[in-house]
Design an enzyme around this catalytic site. Structure first.
Site, PDB file in Angstrom:
ATOM      1  N   THR A   1      54.330  17.424  55.231  1.00 41.75           N
ATOM      2  CA  THR A   1      55.124  16.816  56.295  1.00 41.75           C
ATOM      3  C   THR A   1      56.555  17.340  56.349  1.00 41.75           C
ATOM      4  O   THR A   1      57.309  16.955  57.246  1.00 41.75           O
ATOM      5  CB  THR A   1      55.146  15.285  56.127  1.00 41.75           C
ATOM      6  OG1 THR A   1      55.512  14.966  54.776  1.00 41.75           O
ATOM      7  CG2 THR A   1      53.780  14.698  56.427  1.00 41.75           C
ATOM      8  N   GLY A   2      56.962  18.185  55.413  1.00 41.39           N
ATOM      9  CA  GLY A   2      58.273  18.827  55.507  1.00 41.39           C
ATOM     10  C   GLY A   2      59.320  18.286  54.562  1.00 41.39           C
ATOM     11  O   GLY A   2      60.515  18.428  54.837  1.00 41.39           O
ATOM     12  N   LYS A   3      58.921  17.689  53.437  1.00 37.34           N
ATOM     13  CA  LYS A   3      59.912  17.139  52.501  1.00 37.34           C
ATOM     14  C   LYS A   3      60.731  18.258  51.849  1.00 37.34           C
ATOM     15  O   LYS A   3      61.965  18.202  51.806  1.00 37.34           O
ATOM     16  CB  LYS A   3      59.189  16.306  51.435  1.00 37.34           C
ATOM     17  CG  LYS A   3      58.409  15.130  51.994  1.00 37.34           C
ATOM     18  CD  LYS A   3      57.782  14.304  50.900  1.00 37.34           C
ATOM     19  CE  LYS A   3      56.693  15.056  50.163  1.00 37.34           C
ATOM     20  NZ  LYS A   3      55.559  15.407  51.044  1.00 37.34           N
ATOM     21  N   THR A   4      60.041  19.262  51.334  1.00 31.19           N
ATOM     22  CA  THR A   4      60.749  20.374  50.705  1.00 31.19           C
ATOM     23  C   THR A   4      61.547  21.166  51.734  1.00 31.19           C
ATOM     24  O   THR A   4      62.651  21.644  51.443  1.00 31.19           O
ATOM     25  CB  THR A   4      59.745  21.289  49.983  1.00 31.19           C
ATOM     26  OG1 THR A   4      58.958  20.514  49.072  1.00 31.19           O
ATOM     27  CG2 THR A   4      60.462  22.385  49.204  1.00 31.19           C
TER      28      THR A   4
ATOM     29  N   GLY B   1      56.289  10.941  51.418  1.00 31.34           N
ATOM     30  CA  GLY B   1      55.404  11.178  52.546  1.00 31.34           C
ATOM     31  C   GLY B   1      54.196  11.994  52.154  1.00 31.34           C
ATOM     32  O   GLY B   1      54.128  12.543  51.052  1.00 31.34           O
ATOM     33  N   PRO B   2      53.218  12.111  53.048  1.00 29.35           N
ATOM     34  CA  PRO B   2      52.005  12.881  52.759  1.00 29.35           C
ATOM     35  C   PRO B   2      52.331  14.359  52.560  1.00 29.35           C
ATOM     36  O   PRO B   2      53.402  14.839  52.955  1.00 29.35           O
ATOM     37  CB  PRO B   2      51.142  12.661  54.009  1.00 29.35           C
ATOM     38  CG  PRO B   2      51.712  11.469  54.684  1.00 29.35           C
ATOM     39  CD  PRO B   2      53.164  11.464  54.367  1.00 29.35           C
ATOM     40  N   PRO B   3      51.408  15.113  51.968  1.00 27.56           N
ATOM     41  CA  PRO B   3      51.646  16.556  51.786  1.00 27.56           C
ATOM     42  C   PRO B   3      51.754  17.279  53.128  1.00 27.56           C
ATOM     43  O   PRO B   3      51.057  16.960  54.081  1.00 27.56           O
ATOM     44  CB  PRO B   3      50.401  17.019  51.006  1.00 27.56           C
ATOM     45  CG  PRO B   3      49.837  15.795  50.381  1.00 27.56           C
ATOM     46  CD  PRO B   3      50.157  14.681  51.324  1.00 27.56           C
TER      47      PRO B   3
ATOM     48  N   ASP C   1      28.441  10.698  57.765  1.00 28.95           N
ATOM     49  CA  ASP C   1      28.564   9.501  58.600  1.00 28.95           C
ATOM     50  C   ASP C   1      28.392   8.238  57.765  1.00 28.95           C
ATOM     51  O   ASP C   1      29.168   7.284  57.897  1.00 28.95           O
ATOM     52  CB  ASP C   1      27.512   9.528  59.713  1.00 28.95           C
ATOM     53  CG  ASP C   1      27.632  10.766  60.592  1.00 28.95           C
ATOM     54  OD1 ASP C   1      28.762  11.244  60.762  1.00 28.95           O
ATOM     55  OD2 ASP C   1      26.600  11.256  61.087  1.00 28.95           O
TER      56      ASP C   1
ATOM     57  N   GLU D   1      23.712  15.031  67.296  1.00 30.35           N
ATOM     58  CA  GLU D   1      25.033  15.161  67.912  1.00 30.35           C
ATOM     59  C   GLU D   1      25.057  14.503  69.296  1.00 30.35           C
ATOM     60  O   GLU D   1      26.079  13.939  69.703  1.00 30.35           O
ATOM     61  CB  GLU D   1      25.419  16.635  68.022  1.00 30.35           C
ATOM     62  CG  GLU D   1      25.512  17.368  66.685  1.00 30.35           C
ATOM     63  CD  GLU D   1      26.498  16.710  65.737  1.00 30.35           C
ATOM     64  OE1 GLU D   1      27.462  16.073  66.218  1.00 30.35           O
ATOM     65  OE2 GLU D   1      26.314  16.820  64.507  1.00 30.35           O
TER      66      GLU D   1
END
Length: 691
Positions: free
Chosen positions: A247-250, A243-245, A541, A467
């Site tokens: 996201t709670g893997k560790t 998964g992406p950095p 942009d 803007e």
């Protein structure tokens, strides 16, 4: 209580195998020896006497005895009554320690014994010494064993002690806990068991329900193996968290360690890599040797891509035999000829595409658990976990925060909660309020506000219309993301920014992407139509639009001329290739189609702005006056937003938020940046946000 704790601590010290003696004690013993030597030998001679002084001593009959030491010097001892006579006022009487011999009162050095003996006899003759009074010289041989030891042997001992000390420090840093240089091949894995239990459990992991179900099954098997083996089932040998950095893997692996009642080995993929040849494979062998001895157990390898990169694809274009040997050893240990029962492998990576195929096959990693960015409900659950220690105001709406943070990972949400608490403390508040969280989201997305940044009125006007162009086009296009807030206050590197609340959808249609390209180009279109000049403020942009257009043509098959063809390589094998998977003619076609998409989107943005120029001008004037405007201001100028039904709800949320903010990206861009580089004909940028 104190008496009961003492023997327990001693038992723990013995069980840990740690000796009370270490290198610091060696240095303390050497220092103590030096101090004792100084005490025993200090003040050996009080005064040095010349021949004239010796003659006066002989004339007054003060000398008790004279001892010749090693035929080099004479030690002179006086009578106690002579010391008290007052003829020696600078002399103090010696008091020796029990281990010390009596010290002489004076000493005299000479060239040869014969010369001193003749001089001393002549002095006695002048003084009229009789045979009974005559002093005869006493000759002695002395050896200074302690001085020899400290002067000759001690330096070598000190050098050896320093060498041993530094070698132990080096080996401890590079080779594990064995304590010597030969332990460099030992595993550096941390072992967590009943004595060193981790307090994190599955209650601390929010939002990853599917991933928790997968790993909880592994933990349940280790606790109740008969439940599965009775039906003939086998536990998976390994599970790979992808998964992406952030996201709670560790964190999920820590929860497994906290829940499982079995030994847990934790190691990073980079811990196998060392400057010495063969160390990586040796550490893999040692890791699995320890794991087999403590089976059943779990081995967790974090960032496994550091050692598990596919063989034969090295970005340095050179042989990397050491890394490949380490990977080969890991493959053998995970599922080789030898038995490896009872050892379950958990691994985590955010680059699964570069891992070796042999590592991902069934039998090594039977399961790949995808840990993706949290959705709305999962973000709310994660907020509840991180808001536990924070003092919140009464009636705080956590669901509102979850809606304001699309695209945020678990680590980002933890950062928002911490930043909000810091902002509240900076304002001397007793509790954290809703506005503090909104300011924290703005701070994390766009950076720190720079209200004191010097900007001229012409530049400020350009930024305001830029803007306002973004806001106008995004409000009036059907499939564009709902706008929450627009500001011209510099923040981070951006001179202005616009916050959107994009719809959380899994796929995007061609209409969605084209409207996103149009409102991204709305700032450049407003500058051209109103001011008559274009600036460098559209850099980010243009970068976003260019990548998205090329992705539409080359990856998503959204071009009629190119057709339903995709050149995207999900395996990553073409990352280090020298050729493109298409011809030069196709590359020219991709360039022309991407340019056509960008031009069409730019024309659409100009049409929207040209037909609503009055509203754009009014919006820009409000920006120059207030510096920050919200969705209710656009609704008052342009009316209710057209498009999906969720747009009205998003606008209402923005109106309730007051000074609300938050989205997964900032549409502002730096006004003093270099022009965005054009994409070469043979290069295709990576997929854009529409993927």
């Amino acid at each position: 209580m104190a008496e009961s704790n003492t023997p327990k601590s001693n038992k723990n010290e013995k069980s840990n195998g740690k000796s009370w003696f270490n290198s610091s004690w060696l240095f303390a013993i050497l220092l103590l020896t030096f101090i004792v030597f100084q005490v025993l030998t200090s003040g050996k001679y009080t005064q040095k006497a010349g021949q004239r002084e010796i003659e006066e001593m002989v004339m007054h009959h003060d000398i008790e005895k004279v001892i010749i030491i090693n035929e080099e010097q004479a030690e002179i001892y006086l009578f106690p009554d002579s010391l008290k006579s007052g003829r020696y006022p600078d002399f103090t009487e010696h008091r020796s320690f029990g281990l010390q011999p009596p010290k002489p009162h004076f000493y005299h050095t000479f060239g040869t014994v014969e010369l001193f003996q003749n001089f001393f006899n002549e002095a006695q003759d002048k003084a009229g010494y009789t045979d009974d009074q005559r002093i005869y010289l006493d000759y002695q041989k002395r050896k200074d064993y302690l001085g020899t030891f400290l002067g000759v042997i001690l330096p070598f001992i000190l050098i050896a002690a320093v060498w041993i000390y530094f070698m132990r420090r080096m080996s401890a840093g590079a080779g594990g806990g064995a304590g010597n240089i030969f332990s460099v091949g030992k595993s550096k894995a941390q072992i967590f068991d009943k004595d060193t239990h981790i307090k994190i459990n599955f209650n601390d992991v929010a939002g990853l329900e599917e991933a928790k179900t997968e790993v909880m099954e592994i933990v349940d098997f280790l606790k109740n193996p008969k439940k599965y083996t009775s039906l003939g089932g086998k536990i998976p040998k390994g599970a790979l968290l992808v998964g992406p950095p952030g996201t709670g893997k560790t964190l999920l692996a820590k929860a497994v360690a906290g829940e499982a009642n079995v030994p847990f080995f934790s190691i990073s993929g980079s811990d196998f890599v060392e400057m010495f040849v063969g160390v990586g494979a040796s550490r893999v062998r040692d890791l699995f040797k320890q794991a087999k001895e403590k089976a059943p157990c779990i081995v967790f390898i974090d960032e496994i891509d550091a050692v598990g990169r596919a063989r034969g694809r090295n970005p340095n274009f050179g042989a990397n035999d050491e890394r490949e040997n380490t990977l080969n050893q890991l493959l053998t240990e995970m599922d080789g000829f030898g038995t490896n029962s009872g050892v379950i492998i958990l691994a985590a990576t955010n680059r699964a595409d570069i891992l070796d195929k042999a590592l991902l096959r069934a039998g090594r990693f039977d399961r790949q658990i995808h840990v993706e960015l949290p959705d709305l409900k999962e973000r709310e659950a994660i907020f509840k976990v991180h808001l536990r220690p924070i003092k919140l105001e009464e009636g705080f709406d956590i669901a509102f925060l979850a809606k304001q943070t699309p695209g945020f990972s678990g680590a980002d949400i933890a950062n928002v909660c911490n930043e909000a608490a810091l902002i509240a403390a900076r304002g001397n508040k007793t509790m954290v309020q809703k506005q503090d969280f909104l300011d924290a989201i703005d701070r994390i997305i766009g950076g720190l506000e720079k209200k004191n940044k010097i900007i001229s009125m012409d530049e400020k006007k350009t930024i305001a219309y830029h803007e306002a162009g973004h806001a106008t086009v995004s409000w009036l296009l059907e499939h564009a993301s709902p706008l929450l807030k627009v500001t011209i206050i510099p923040r981070g590197k951006a001179l202005g920014a616009a916050w959107y609340l994009p719809e959380e959808r899994s796929i995007s249609t061609r209409e969605h992407i084209l409207d996103e390209l149009a409102y991204a180009l709305g700032g450049r279109a407003a500058e051209e139509l109103v001011i008559g000049k274009i600036s460098t403020g559209a850099l980010s942009d243009l970068e976003k639009v260019t990548k998205q257009a090329y992705a539409m043509v080359a990856y998503f098959g959204m071009s009629d001329e190119v057709g339903n063809i995709s050149f995207y390589d999900s395996s990553g094998q073409s990352e280090y290739g020298f050729t493109k998977p298409y011809s030069e003619k196709t590359a020219e076609l991709i360039d022309s189609e991407a340019k056509k998409i960008v031009e069409e989107s730019y024309l659409k943005a100009k049409e929207v702005i040209a037909s609503n120029i009055a509203g754009l001008t009014q919006l820009a004037e409000q920006l120059l006056e207030k510096e920050v405007i919200f969705s209710e201001d656009l609704e008052r100028i342009f009316g209710k937003r057209r498009g999906e039904k969720h747009a009205e709800a998003a606008a209402a949320e923005a109106s309730t938020a007051g000074s609300s903010a938050g989205e997964s990206g900032v549409a502002g861009s730096p006004a003093r940046e270099a022009e965005a580089p054009a994409a070469p004909a043979t290069e295709v940028p990576g997929p854009g946000n529409g993927e």
